[in-house]
Scaffold this motif. Sequence first.
Motif, PDB file in Angstrom:
ATOM      1  N   UNK A   1       0.818  -1.196   0.037  1.00 25.85           N
ATOM      2  CA  UNK A   1       0.035  -0.069   0.218  1.00 25.85           C
ATOM      3  C   UNK A   1       0.876   1.179   0.085  1.00 25.85           C
ATOM      4  N   UNK A   2       0.243   2.273  -0.807  1.00 29.43           N
ATOM      5  CA  UNK A   2       1.048   3.758  -0.597  1.00 29.43           C
ATOM      6  C   UNK A   2      -0.020   4.560  -0.626  1.00 29.43           C
ATOM      7  N   UNK A   3      -0.367   5.720  -0.046  1.00 35.67           N
ATOM      8  CA  UNK A   3      -1.171   6.790  -0.201  1.00 35.67           C
ATOM      9  C   UNK A   3      -2.476   6.205  -0.017  1.00 35.67           C
ATOM     10  N   UNK A   4      -2.619   5.069   0.774  1.00 37.80           N
ATOM     11  CA  UNK A   4      -4.418   4.868   1.030  1.00 37.80           C
ATOM     12  C   UNK A   4      -4.582   3.907  -0.186  1.00 37.80           C
ATOM     13  N   UNK A   5      -3.614   3.638  -1.047  1.00 37.39           N
ATOM     14  CA  UNK A   5      -4.357   2.671  -2.121  1.00 37.39           C
ATOM     15  C   UNK A   5      -3.256   1.333  -2.038  1.00 37.39           C
ATOM     16  N   UNK A   6      -4.033   0.084  -2.499  1.00 37.62           N
ATOM     17  CA  UNK A   6      -3.325  -1.213  -2.317  1.00 37.62           C
ATOM     18  C   UNK A   6      -2.818  -0.974  -3.953  1.00 37.62           C
ATOM     19  N   UNK A   7      -1.452  -0.928  -4.142  1.00 34.69           N
ATOM     20  CA  UNK A   7      -0.919  -0.555  -5.436  1.00 34.69           C
ATOM     21  C   UNK A   7      -0.422  -2.037  -6.069  1.00 34.69           C
ATOM     22  N   UNK A   8      -0.166  -2.917  -5.252  1.00 36.79           N
ATOM     23  CA  UNK A   8       0.421  -4.206  -5.701  1.00 36.79           C
ATOM     24  C   UNK A   8       0.019  -5.445  -4.975  1.00 36.79           C
ATOM     25  N   UNK A   9      -0.459  -6.533  -5.286  1.00 40.23           N
ATOM     26  CA  UNK A   9      -0.638  -7.630  -4.540  1.00 40.23           C
ATOM     27  C   UNK A   9      -0.153  -8.955  -5.149  1.00 40.23           C
TER      28      UNK A   9
END
Lengths: 235, 249
Positions: free
Chosen positions: B209-217
Amino acid sequence: MSFAELIDTYWLYFLVGQYPKGPLGGLALTVLLGALALVLAFPLGVLFGLARVAPQRWLRWPVTALVYAVRGTPLLMVVFWAYFFLPSVTGHKTDQFSTMLAALVVFDGAYIAEIVRAGIQGLPKGQMECARSLGFSYAAAMRTVILPQATRHMLPSLVNQFVSTLKETSLGYIIGLSEVSFIASQINTQVLTRPTEVYLILGGTYFVLCFGLSRLAYAVEARQRRRLAPAKAFS
Amino acid sequence: MIEIQNVNKWYGKYHALVDVNETVARGEVVVVCGPSGSGKSTLIRTLNRLEPIGSGRIRIGGQDIHAPGLDVNRFRAGIGFVFQQFNLFPHLNVLDNCTLAPIHLRRMAPAEAREQAMALLQRVGLAHKAAAFPSELSGGQQQRVAIARALAMKPPLMLFDEPTSALDPEMVGEVLLVMRDLARDGMTMVCVTHEMGFAREVADRVLFMDRGAVLERGTPEEFFGRPRHPRAKQFLSDIRTPFAAALRA
Protein backbone atom coordinates in the motif's frame (compact mmCIF):
# COMPACT_ATOMS: atom_id res chain seq x y z
CA MET A 1 -9.87 30.20 84.34
CA SER A 2 -6.88 27.92 83.96
CA PHE A 3 -6.18 25.73 80.96
CA ALA A 4 -7.06 22.59 82.94
CA GLU A 5 -10.35 24.14 84.03
CA LEU A 6 -11.08 25.14 80.45
CA ILE A 7 -10.71 21.55 79.28
CA ASP A 8 -12.52 20.17 82.28
CA THR A 9 -15.52 22.45 81.87
CA TYR A 10 -16.03 22.35 78.15
CA TRP A 11 -14.69 19.02 76.80
CA LEU A 12 -18.08 17.37 76.50
CA TYR A 13 -19.64 20.47 74.93
CA PHE A 14 -16.72 20.55 72.44
CA LEU A 15 -17.19 16.89 71.54
CA VAL A 16 -20.98 16.60 71.17
CA GLY A 17 -22.48 20.11 71.63
CA GLN A 18 -25.67 20.20 73.68
CA TYR A 19 -26.34 16.52 73.14
CA PRO A 20 -28.14 14.65 74.75
CA LYS A 21 -30.20 17.59 76.10
CA GLY A 22 -30.15 19.36 72.75
CA PRO A 23 -29.17 18.65 69.15
CA LEU A 24 -25.92 16.89 68.36
CA GLY A 25 -23.04 19.28 67.72
CA GLY A 26 -19.35 19.79 68.16
CA LEU A 27 -16.70 17.45 66.90
CA ALA A 28 -19.18 14.58 66.51
CA LEU A 29 -21.28 16.67 64.14
CA THR A 30 -18.22 17.72 62.16
CA VAL A 31 -17.13 14.12 61.72
CA LEU A 32 -20.65 13.02 60.84
CA LEU A 33 -21.08 15.81 58.30
CA GLY A 34 -17.65 15.20 56.77
CA ALA A 35 -18.15 11.45 56.54
CA LEU A 36 -21.61 11.75 55.00
CA ALA A 37 -20.37 14.35 52.54
CA LEU A 38 -17.56 12.01 51.46
CA VAL A 39 -19.79 8.99 51.17
CA LEU A 40 -22.33 10.87 49.06
CA ALA A 41 -19.97 13.08 47.06
CA PHE A 42 -17.72 10.24 45.93
CA PRO A 43 -20.25 8.20 43.93
CA LEU A 44 -21.78 11.41 42.61
CA GLY A 45 -18.31 12.59 41.57
CA VAL A 46 -17.60 9.30 39.80
CA LEU A 47 -20.89 9.57 37.90
CA PHE A 48 -20.13 13.20 37.02
CA GLY A 49 -16.62 12.22 35.96
CA LEU A 50 -17.92 9.46 33.70
CA ALA A 51 -20.35 11.95 32.20
CA ARG A 52 -17.47 14.37 31.60
CA VAL A 53 -15.71 11.83 29.37
CA ALA A 54 -18.88 10.33 27.89
CA PRO A 55 -19.09 10.21 24.10
CA GLN A 56 -22.68 11.54 24.30
CA ARG A 57 -22.96 15.30 24.25
CA TRP A 58 -26.22 15.40 26.18
CA LEU A 59 -24.43 13.77 29.10
CA ARG A 60 -21.22 15.72 28.79
CA TRP A 61 -22.45 19.28 28.44
CA PRO A 62 -24.70 19.77 31.49
CA VAL A 63 -22.11 18.24 33.81
CA THR A 64 -19.34 20.28 32.23
CA ALA A 65 -21.41 23.42 32.83
CA LEU A 66 -21.98 22.44 36.46
CA VAL A 67 -18.27 21.72 36.98
CA TYR A 68 -17.28 25.10 35.57
CA ALA A 69 -19.96 26.88 37.60
CA VAL A 70 -18.81 25.25 40.84
CA ARG A 71 -15.15 25.78 40.09
CA GLY A 72 -15.79 29.42 39.41
CA THR A 73 -17.53 30.02 42.73
CA PRO A 74 -16.32 29.93 46.34
CA LEU A 75 -17.87 27.26 48.52
CA LEU A 76 -19.34 30.02 50.67
CA MET A 77 -21.48 31.09 47.70
CA VAL A 78 -22.72 27.54 47.25
CA VAL A 79 -23.58 27.39 50.94
CA PHE A 80 -25.57 30.62 50.67
CA TRP A 81 -27.37 29.35 47.59
CA ALA A 82 -28.28 26.14 49.32
CA TYR A 83 -29.41 28.08 52.38
CA PHE A 84 -31.72 30.46 50.51
CA PHE A 85 -32.45 28.50 47.37
CA LEU A 86 -33.36 25.04 48.72
CA PRO A 87 -36.26 26.25 50.91
CA SER A 88 -37.72 28.29 48.05
CA VAL A 89 -37.73 25.16 45.89
CA THR A 90 -38.83 22.59 48.43
CA GLY A 91 -41.30 24.93 50.11
CA HIS A 92 -40.18 24.26 53.66
CA LYS A 93 -37.16 25.38 55.59
CA THR A 94 -34.25 22.99 55.33
CA ASP A 95 -32.27 22.49 58.54
CA GLN A 96 -28.66 23.68 58.64
CA PHE A 97 -27.20 20.20 58.57
CA SER A 98 -28.96 19.16 55.36
CA THR A 99 -28.21 22.53 53.79
CA MET A 100 -24.52 22.20 54.51
CA LEU A 101 -24.50 18.58 53.41
CA ALA A 102 -26.18 19.42 50.10
CA ALA A 103 -23.70 22.24 49.45
CA LEU A 104 -20.71 20.03 50.24
CA VAL A 105 -21.93 17.13 48.13
CA VAL A 106 -22.52 19.29 45.05
CA PHE A 107 -19.29 21.22 45.50
CA ASP A 108 -17.07 18.20 46.14
CA GLY A 109 -18.93 16.11 43.60
CA ALA A 110 -17.85 18.59 40.94
CA TYR A 111 -14.23 18.56 42.10
CA ILE A 112 -14.14 14.77 42.33
CA ALA A 113 -15.58 14.67 38.80
CA GLU A 114 -12.49 16.48 37.57
CA ILE A 115 -10.21 14.09 39.43
CA VAL A 116 -12.03 11.13 37.92
CA ARG A 117 -11.90 12.66 34.45
CA ALA A 118 -8.16 13.28 34.71
CA GLY A 119 -7.62 9.76 36.02
CA ILE A 120 -9.46 8.25 33.08
CA GLN A 121 -7.91 10.46 30.44
CA GLY A 122 -4.45 9.90 31.88
CA LEU A 123 -4.53 6.27 30.82
CA PRO A 124 -3.13 5.28 27.42
CA LYS A 125 -5.82 5.38 24.75
CA GLY A 126 -4.89 1.81 23.79
CA GLN A 127 -6.43 0.41 26.96
CA MET A 128 -9.98 1.35 26.00
CA GLU A 129 -9.34 0.47 22.38
CA CYS A 130 -8.01 -2.95 23.29
CA ALA A 131 -10.89 -3.73 25.64
CA ARG A 132 -13.35 -2.73 22.91
CA SER A 133 -11.53 -4.88 20.36
CA LEU A 134 -11.90 -7.87 22.69
CA GLY A 135 -15.65 -7.29 22.55
CA PHE A 136 -16.31 -5.34 25.75
CA SER A 137 -19.00 -2.68 25.60
CA TYR A 138 -18.00 0.86 26.53
CA ALA A 139 -19.56 0.49 29.99
CA ALA A 140 -18.02 -2.93 30.63
CA ALA A 141 -14.60 -1.71 29.48
CA MET A 142 -14.91 1.25 31.84
CA ARG A 143 -15.82 -1.01 34.73
CA THR A 144 -13.32 -3.83 34.26
CA VAL A 145 -10.35 -2.16 32.58
CA ILE A 146 -10.37 1.63 32.86
CA LEU A 147 -11.74 2.48 36.30
CA PRO A 148 -9.66 -0.05 38.27
CA GLN A 149 -6.53 1.50 36.78
CA ALA A 150 -7.74 5.08 36.97
CA THR A 151 -8.64 4.82 40.66
CA ARG A 152 -5.05 3.99 41.41
CA HIS A 153 -3.86 7.19 39.73
CA MET A 154 -6.63 9.19 41.35
CA LEU A 155 -5.94 8.20 44.93
CA PRO A 156 -3.58 11.04 45.95
CA SER A 157 -5.87 13.73 44.52
CA LEU A 158 -8.92 12.09 46.06
CA VAL A 159 -7.31 12.12 49.49
CA ASN A 160 -6.56 15.80 49.01
CA GLN A 161 -10.19 16.40 48.22
CA PHE A 162 -11.41 14.34 51.16
CA VAL A 163 -9.18 16.32 53.50
CA SER A 164 -10.52 19.60 52.17
CA THR A 165 -14.07 18.35 52.54
CA LEU A 166 -13.39 17.72 56.18
CA LYS A 167 -12.07 21.26 56.60
CA GLU A 168 -14.87 22.78 54.56
CA THR A 169 -17.43 21.57 57.10
CA SER A 170 -16.25 24.53 59.18
CA LEU A 171 -18.13 26.87 56.85
CA GLY A 172 -21.30 25.53 58.47
CA TYR A 173 -20.44 28.18 61.08
CA ILE A 174 -21.80 30.83 58.72
CA ILE A 175 -25.31 29.41 58.70
CA GLY A 176 -25.29 28.64 62.42
CA LEU A 177 -24.61 24.93 62.23
CA SER A 178 -23.25 23.89 65.61
CA GLU A 179 -20.24 22.01 64.26
CA VAL A 180 -16.93 22.13 66.08
CA SER A 181 -15.79 25.61 64.92
CA PHE A 182 -19.10 27.10 65.92
CA ILE A 183 -18.91 25.39 69.31
CA ALA A 184 -15.34 26.62 69.77
CA SER A 185 -16.38 30.21 69.15
CA GLN A 186 -19.25 29.76 71.59
CA ILE A 187 -16.81 28.54 74.20
CA ASN A 188 -14.52 31.44 73.47
CA THR A 189 -17.39 33.90 73.95
CA GLN A 190 -18.22 32.35 77.30
CA VAL A 191 -14.63 32.16 78.57
CA LEU A 192 -13.41 35.41 76.98
CA THR A 193 -9.90 35.29 78.46
CA ARG A 194 -8.44 32.29 76.65
CA PRO A 195 -8.93 32.73 72.88
CA THR A 196 -5.44 31.45 72.02
CA GLU A 197 -5.95 28.18 73.85
CA VAL A 198 -9.47 27.65 72.53
CA TYR A 199 -8.47 28.13 68.93
CA LEU A 200 -5.27 26.14 69.38
CA ILE A 201 -7.35 23.20 70.52
CA LEU A 202 -9.69 23.70 67.57
CA GLY A 203 -6.77 23.83 65.14
CA GLY A 204 -5.17 20.78 66.75
CA THR A 205 -8.42 18.87 66.41
CA TYR A 206 -8.70 19.57 62.69
CA PHE A 207 -5.07 18.67 62.24
CA VAL A 208 -5.45 15.31 63.93
CA LEU A 209 -8.49 14.48 61.81
CA CYS A 210 -6.93 15.48 58.50
CA PHE A 211 -3.52 14.04 59.28
CA GLY A 212 -5.13 10.77 60.27
CA LEU A 213 -7.07 10.65 57.02
CA SER A 214 -3.93 11.33 54.98
CA ARG A 215 -1.97 8.63 56.77
CA LEU A 216 -4.78 6.16 56.26
CA ALA A 217 -4.80 6.94 52.56
CA TYR A 218 -1.02 6.55 52.35
CA ALA A 219 -1.34 3.12 53.92
CA VAL A 220 -3.95 2.12 51.36
CA GLU A 221 -1.80 3.48 48.56
CA ALA A 222 1.29 1.63 49.76
CA ARG A 223 -0.65 -1.62 49.96
CA GLN A 224 -1.93 -1.15 46.43
CA ARG A 225 1.53 -0.36 45.16
CA ARG A 226 2.88 -3.58 46.58
CA ARG A 227 0.06 -5.57 45.04
CA LEU A 228 0.20 -3.92 41.63
CA ALA A 229 3.48 -2.99 40.10
CA PRO A 230 3.29 0.33 38.26
CA ALA A 231 2.26 0.22 34.62
CA LYS A 232 5.18 0.30 32.27
CA ALA A 233 4.95 3.28 29.96
CA PHE A 234 5.47 2.86 26.27
CA SER A 235 5.88 5.79 23.99
CA MET B 1 -13.60 -14.75 4.97
CA ILE B 2 -12.99 -11.04 4.36
CA GLU B 3 -14.39 -9.08 1.44
CA ILE B 4 -13.47 -5.44 1.13
CA GLN B 5 -15.35 -3.58 -1.59
CA ASN B 6 -14.63 -0.04 -2.78
CA VAL B 7 -13.65 1.17 0.66
CA ASN B 8 -12.78 4.83 0.97
CA LYS B 9 -11.96 6.85 4.02
CA TRP B 10 -11.18 10.50 4.56
CA TYR B 11 -9.66 12.34 7.50
CA GLY B 12 -11.05 15.76 6.66
CA LYS B 13 -9.63 16.39 3.21
CA TYR B 14 -6.99 13.71 3.47
CA HIS B 15 -7.89 10.61 1.50
CA ALA B 16 -6.69 7.86 3.83
CA LEU B 17 -8.07 4.84 1.99
CA VAL B 18 -8.55 4.98 -1.77
CA ASP B 19 -10.91 2.48 -3.39
CA VAL B 20 -9.62 -0.58 -1.60
CA ASN B 21 -10.88 -3.89 -3.00
CA GLU B 22 -9.59 -7.08 -1.50
CA THR B 23 -10.64 -10.53 -0.46
CA VAL B 24 -9.00 -12.84 2.03
CA ALA B 25 -9.86 -16.51 1.95
CA ARG B 26 -10.30 -18.71 4.99
CA GLY B 27 -6.93 -19.97 6.21
CA GLU B 28 -5.05 -17.42 4.17
CA VAL B 29 -2.19 -15.37 5.62
CA VAL B 30 -1.96 -11.89 4.14
CA VAL B 31 0.84 -9.46 4.91
CA VAL B 32 0.19 -5.76 4.31
CA CYS B 33 3.28 -3.62 3.89
CA GLY B 34 4.12 -0.15 2.71
CA PRO B 35 5.75 3.07 3.88
CA SER B 36 4.49 4.74 7.05
CA GLY B 37 1.37 6.76 6.52
CA SER B 38 0.36 4.55 3.62
CA GLY B 39 -2.94 3.58 5.26
CA LYS B 40 -2.13 -0.02 6.15
CA SER B 41 -2.90 0.40 9.87
CA THR B 42 -6.03 2.34 8.99
CA LEU B 43 -7.12 -0.47 6.72
CA ILE B 44 -6.64 -3.22 9.27
CA ARG B 45 -8.41 -1.14 11.93
CA THR B 46 -11.46 -0.75 9.73
CA LEU B 47 -11.79 -4.55 9.70
CA ASN B 48 -13.02 -4.71 13.28
CA ARG B 49 -14.61 -1.27 13.17
CA LEU B 50 -12.02 0.44 15.33
CA GLU B 51 -12.04 2.94 12.44
CA PRO B 52 -15.22 3.93 10.63
CA ILE B 53 -15.14 4.01 6.84
CA GLY B 54 -16.37 6.76 4.52
CA SER B 55 -17.88 4.58 1.84
CA GLY B 56 -17.83 1.02 0.56
CA ARG B 57 -18.60 -2.27 2.16
CA ILE B 58 -16.74 -4.78 4.31
CA ARG B 59 -18.02 -8.32 4.82
CA ILE B 60 -16.50 -10.76 7.25
CA GLY B 61 -17.73 -14.34 7.16
CA GLY B 62 -20.47 -13.12 4.83
CA GLN B 63 -21.74 -10.54 7.35
CA ASP B 64 -21.76 -6.86 6.40
CA ILE B 65 -19.95 -5.40 9.40
CA HIS B 66 -21.66 -2.02 9.05
CA ALA B 67 -25.15 -3.48 8.83
CA PRO B 68 -27.55 -1.55 11.06
CA GLY B 69 -28.51 -3.55 14.12
CA LEU B 70 -25.27 -5.53 14.14
CA ASP B 71 -24.09 -6.18 17.70
CA VAL B 72 -20.66 -4.63 17.36
CA ASN B 73 -19.35 -6.06 20.64
CA ARG B 74 -20.31 -9.56 19.69
CA PHE B 75 -18.81 -9.09 16.26
CA ARG B 76 -15.53 -7.78 17.66
CA ALA B 77 -15.32 -10.67 20.11
CA GLY B 78 -14.98 -12.96 17.10
CA ILE B 79 -11.88 -11.21 15.76
CA GLY B 80 -8.53 -11.30 17.47
CA PHE B 81 -6.65 -8.01 17.31
CA VAL B 82 -3.01 -7.59 18.31
CA PHE B 83 -1.72 -4.05 18.77
CA GLN B 84 1.70 -2.56 18.26
CA GLN B 85 1.74 -1.42 21.90
CA PHE B 86 0.54 -4.80 23.28
CA ASN B 87 -1.99 -3.06 25.55
CA LEU B 88 -1.96 -5.70 28.23
CA PHE B 89 -4.06 -4.66 31.20
CA PRO B 90 -1.42 -3.64 33.77
CA HIS B 91 -3.66 -4.12 36.79
CA LEU B 92 -4.18 -7.82 36.01
CA ASN B 93 -1.65 -10.60 35.97
CA VAL B 94 -0.90 -12.58 32.85
CA LEU B 95 -3.44 -15.29 33.57
CA ASP B 96 -6.21 -12.81 34.39
CA ASN B 97 -5.44 -10.89 31.20
CA CYS B 98 -6.22 -14.07 29.31
CA THR B 99 -9.36 -15.03 31.24
CA LEU B 100 -11.03 -11.61 31.54
CA ALA B 101 -12.82 -11.61 28.20
CA PRO B 102 -13.85 -15.29 28.13
CA ILE B 103 -15.32 -15.01 31.64
CA HIS B 104 -17.08 -11.70 31.07
CA LEU B 105 -18.14 -12.05 27.48
CA ARG B 106 -18.49 -15.78 26.92
CA ARG B 107 -19.72 -16.58 30.44
CA MET B 108 -17.07 -19.24 30.67
CA ALA B 109 -16.63 -20.85 34.10
CA PRO B 110 -13.52 -19.37 35.78
CA ALA B 111 -11.88 -22.76 36.20
CA GLU B 112 -12.41 -23.61 32.55
CA ALA B 113 -11.16 -20.18 31.46
CA ARG B 114 -8.01 -20.60 33.53
CA GLU B 115 -7.40 -24.02 32.07
CA GLN B 116 -7.81 -22.70 28.54
CA ALA B 117 -5.57 -19.70 29.32
CA MET B 118 -2.84 -21.97 30.66
CA ALA B 119 -2.98 -24.05 27.49
CA LEU B 120 -2.66 -20.90 25.38
CA LEU B 121 0.18 -19.57 27.50
CA GLN B 122 1.86 -22.92 27.04
CA ARG B 123 1.44 -22.50 23.32
CA VAL B 124 3.18 -19.10 23.35
CA GLY B 125 5.81 -20.46 25.74
CA LEU B 126 4.84 -18.38 28.78
CA ALA B 127 2.98 -20.76 31.09
CA HIS B 128 5.63 -20.12 33.74
CA LYS B 129 4.74 -16.40 33.73
CA ALA B 130 1.03 -16.88 34.46
CA ALA B 131 1.25 -15.16 37.85
CA ALA B 132 3.48 -12.30 36.67
CA PHE B 133 2.23 -8.80 36.04
CA PRO B 134 2.73 -7.23 32.60
CA SER B 135 5.28 -4.76 33.98
CA GLU B 136 7.49 -7.68 34.92
CA LEU B 137 7.67 -8.99 31.35
CA SER B 138 9.86 -8.03 28.41
CA GLY B 139 8.22 -6.51 25.36
CA GLY B 140 8.40 -9.76 23.43
CA GLN B 141 6.80 -11.65 26.30
CA GLN B 142 4.07 -9.04 26.62
CA GLN B 143 3.24 -9.35 22.95
CA ARG B 144 3.08 -13.14 23.18
CA VAL B 145 0.67 -12.79 26.11
CA ALA B 146 -1.37 -10.34 24.02
CA ILE B 147 -1.61 -12.99 21.29
CA ALA B 148 -2.68 -15.61 23.84
CA ARG B 149 -5.28 -13.20 25.21
CA ALA B 150 -6.71 -12.64 21.74
CA LEU B 151 -6.75 -16.39 21.07
CA ALA B 152 -8.69 -16.99 24.28
CA MET B 153 -11.82 -15.78 22.51
CA LYS B 154 -11.30 -18.52 19.90
CA PRO B 155 -11.49 -16.12 16.97
CA PRO B 156 -11.53 -17.57 13.46
CA LEU B 157 -9.62 -14.49 12.28
CA MET B 158 -6.59 -12.69 13.71
CA LEU B 159 -5.49 -9.17 12.82
CA PHE B 160 -1.99 -7.96 13.65
CA ASP B 161 -1.20 -4.25 13.54
CA GLU B 162 2.60 -3.95 13.43
CA PRO B 163 3.03 -6.49 16.23
CA THR B 164 6.82 -6.29 16.33
CA SER B 165 7.43 -2.60 15.63
CA ALA B 166 7.65 -1.61 19.31
CA LEU B 167 10.06 -4.41 20.16
CA ASP B 168 13.81 -4.44 20.62
CA PRO B 169 15.34 -6.36 17.70
CA GLU B 170 16.29 -9.43 19.73
CA MET B 171 12.65 -9.99 20.72
CA VAL B 172 11.14 -9.78 17.28
CA GLY B 173 11.90 -13.42 16.49
CA GLU B 174 10.00 -14.95 19.42
CA VAL B 175 6.82 -13.10 18.43
CA LEU B 176 7.15 -13.97 14.76
CA LEU B 177 7.67 -17.61 15.68
CA VAL B 178 4.36 -17.66 17.57
CA MET B 179 2.67 -16.04 14.58
CA ARG B 180 4.22 -18.54 12.19
CA ASP B 181 2.95 -21.47 14.26
CA LEU B 182 -0.48 -19.89 14.31
CA ALA B 183 -0.42 -19.62 10.53
CA ARG B 184 0.66 -23.23 10.21
CA ASP B 185 -2.28 -24.27 12.36
CA GLY B 186 -4.53 -22.79 9.70
CA MET B 187 -5.50 -19.46 11.27
CA THR B 188 -6.74 -16.76 8.89
CA MET B 189 -4.42 -13.84 9.46
CA VAL B 190 -3.95 -10.29 8.22
CA CYS B 191 -0.67 -8.80 9.39
CA VAL B 192 0.57 -5.28 8.94
CA THR B 193 4.31 -5.69 9.31
CA HIS B 194 7.68 -4.61 8.05
CA GLU B 195 9.19 -8.01 8.70
CA MET B 196 9.97 -9.08 5.18
CA GLY B 197 11.50 -12.35 6.31
CA PHE B 198 8.18 -13.25 7.91
CA ALA B 199 6.27 -12.19 4.80
CA ARG B 200 8.52 -14.28 2.60
CA GLU B 201 8.27 -17.39 4.72
CA VAL B 202 4.73 -17.32 6.09
CA ALA B 203 2.52 -15.15 3.90
CA ASP B 204 0.36 -16.57 1.14
CA ARG B 205 -0.03 -13.10 -0.27
CA VAL B 206 1.56 -9.71 0.13
CA LEU B 207 -0.27 -6.42 -0.35
CA PHE B 208 1.68 -3.26 -0.94
CA MET B 209 0.00 0.00 0.00
CA ASP B 210 0.99 3.58 -0.57
CA ARG B 211 -1.03 6.78 -0.05
CA GLY B 212 -4.12 4.86 0.89
CA ALA B 213 -4.26 2.60 -2.14
CA VAL B 214 -3.29 -1.02 -2.64
CA LEU B 215 -0.77 -0.73 -5.48
CA GLU B 216 0.42 -4.27 -5.72
CA ARG B 217 -0.63 -7.73 -4.64
CA GLY B 218 0.93 -11.10 -5.19
CA THR B 219 2.67 -14.07 -3.72
CA PRO B 220 5.82 -13.29 -1.74
CA GLU B 221 7.93 -14.65 -4.63
CA GLU B 222 6.23 -12.30 -7.08
CA PHE B 223 6.34 -9.30 -4.80
CA PHE B 224 9.92 -9.64 -3.63
CA GLY B 225 11.26 -11.13 -6.85
CA ARG B 226 9.52 -9.06 -9.51
CA PRO B 227 7.84 -5.99 -8.07
CA ARG B 228 6.03 -4.15 -10.86
CA HIS B 229 4.90 -0.85 -9.45
CA PRO B 230 7.71 1.75 -9.27
CA ARG B 231 6.78 2.72 -5.70
CA ALA B 232 6.89 -0.92 -4.62
CA LYS B 233 10.35 -1.22 -6.18
CA GLN B 234 11.42 1.95 -4.39
CA PHE B 235 10.04 0.70 -1.07
CA LEU B 236 11.82 -2.64 -1.34
CA SER B 237 15.12 -1.02 -2.19
CA ASP B 238 14.67 1.50 0.66
CA ILE B 239 14.20 -1.18 3.29
CA ARG B 240 17.15 -3.11 1.94
CA THR B 241 19.46 -0.11 1.93
CA PRO B 242 18.23 2.24 4.65
CA PHE B 243 21.32 4.45 4.48
CA ALA B 244 20.85 5.16 0.82
CA ALA B 245 17.17 5.90 1.45
CA ALA B 246 18.02 8.35 4.22
CA LEU B 247 20.75 10.05 2.22
CA ARG B 248 18.44 10.49 -0.73
CA ALA B 249 15.75 11.95 1.51
